[in-house]
Design an enzyme around this catalytic site. Structure first.
Site, PDB file in Angstrom:
ATOM      1  N   SER A   1       0.691  -1.300   0.125  1.00 48.44           N
ATOM      2  CA  SER A   1       0.094   0.055   0.000  1.00 48.44           C
ATOM      3  C   SER A   1       0.896   1.285   0.063  1.00 48.44           C
ATOM      4  O   SER A   1       0.304   2.407  -0.486  1.00 48.44           O
ATOM      5  CB  SER A   1      -0.956  -0.073   1.391  1.00 48.44           C
TER       6      SER A   1
ATOM      7  N   GLY B   1      -2.356  -4.128   0.907  1.00 44.79           N
ATOM      8  CA  GLY B   1      -2.198  -5.383   1.795  1.00 44.79           C
ATOM      9  C   GLY B   1      -1.573  -6.491   1.409  1.00 44.79           C
ATOM     10  O   GLY B   1      -1.578  -7.548   1.890  1.00 44.79           O
TER      11      GLY B   1
ATOM     12  N   ASN C   1       3.304  -5.568   5.535  1.00 47.83           N
ATOM     13  CA  ASN C   1       2.192  -6.426   5.704  1.00 47.83           C
ATOM     14  C   ASN C   1       2.740  -7.804   6.581  1.00 47.83           C
ATOM     15  O   ASN C   1       1.752  -8.130   7.501  1.00 47.83           O
ATOM     16  CB  ASN C   1       1.389  -6.581   4.729  1.00 47.83           C
TER      17      ASN C   1
ATOM     18  N   ASP D   1      -4.060   6.887  10.548  1.00 44.15           N
ATOM     19  CA  ASP D   1      -3.717   5.449  10.967  1.00 44.15           C
ATOM     20  C   ASP D   1      -2.174   5.378  11.446  1.00 44.15           C
ATOM     21  O   ASP D   1      -2.136   4.192  11.993  1.00 44.15           O
ATOM     22  CB  ASP D   1      -4.188   4.398   9.610  1.00 44.15           C
TER      23      ASP D   1
ATOM     24  N   HIS E   1       0.417   4.657   7.016  1.00 46.98           N
ATOM     25  CA  HIS E   1       0.566   5.232   5.794  1.00 46.98           C
ATOM     26  C   HIS E   1       1.375   6.625   5.719  1.00 46.98           C
ATOM     27  O   HIS E   1       0.626   7.507   6.365  1.00 46.98           O
ATOM     28  CB  HIS E   1      -0.617   5.077   4.881  1.00 46.98           C
TER      29      HIS E   1
END
Length: 225
Positions: free
Chosen positions: A48, A85, A113, A195, A198
């Site tokens: 991502s 993801g 991830n 979040d 990112h």
């Protein structure tokens, strides 16, 4: 005699003028100059962060990196092969598909991830090693971007996870190693989205700026570069 001479002179002048008129037609066509070099295709295989999660297309890491490279005088097109993801296993499974873009160099920016999901470092190592081995077999210069595990998984897991990338750098010394993709950005609230995972637009720009020297070393390995 004078008239004859005058007629001959007139004929000579006419023929001379006609010859001048024909000369340009008889000359070969101009030789075109050399064509401008095609931009180097640099594939960024990632998750991502590469895909630009939460950002406009122009703000994503591949676009910012491409812009900085071009500002520095490098003719480069960064091909975005980021899938939100994606794990190292996902990148491994889609590598051949990503290489259909026929890149001349590759940035491998996977692993985030794996760390978030607590994937065993041995699996992360096996997946990345397979990717690097396949790229090496194709003769493609590679930049391996490292990643750190989140601290909530414990110090032992964090050490093993980090060592995975260090080990790969030792085993594939021909690859350019950039130890931490999010260097200078991870943990900085002003450079990340809410979040806290990112990068925001400023963060993506900072990632691109910091990794630019390593990417330029990678491009120096491109044949003919």
């Amino acid at each position: 005699m004078i008239r004859r001479y005058g007629r001959r002179a007139a004929v000579r002048r006419a023929l001379f003028g006609f010859g001048l008129y024909l000369i340009p037609i008889a000359l070969p066509a101009a030789i075109p100059g050399p064509r401008a070099a095609e931009p180097v295709r640099l594939l960024m295989l990632g998750d991502s962060i590469t895909a630009g999660y939460g950002l406009d297309h122009a703000e994503a890491l591949p676009r910012r990196l491409e812009a900085l490279l071009r500002e520095a005088g490098a003719a480069v097109t960064v091909v975005d092969a980021g899938v939100s993801g994606d794990t190292t296993a996902g990148g491994r499974s889609r590598l051949d598909w990503a290489l259909a873009d026929d890149p001349q160099a590759v940035i491998v920016a996977l692993g985030g991830n794996d760390g978030l999901r607590g994937v065993p470092p041995a699996e992360t190592y096996a997946n990345l090693s397979d990717i690097l081995a396949r790229l090496k077999a194709r003769g493609l210069p590679v930049l391996l971007a490292g990643m750190l595990a989140p601290p909530n998984l414990g110090a032992d897991y964090g050490r093993e996870f980090s060592e995975t990338f260090q080990r790969l750098a030792r085993e594939y010394p021909e690859a350019v190693f950039y130890p931490f993709l999010l260097d200078g950005v991870a943990g900085e609230p002003s450079l990340n989205q809410p979040d806290r995972i990112h990068p925001n637009a400023r963060g993506a720009e900072e990632v691109a700026r910091r990794m630019l020297p390593a990417v330029r070393r990678l491009l120096s390995k491109v044949q003919g570069g």
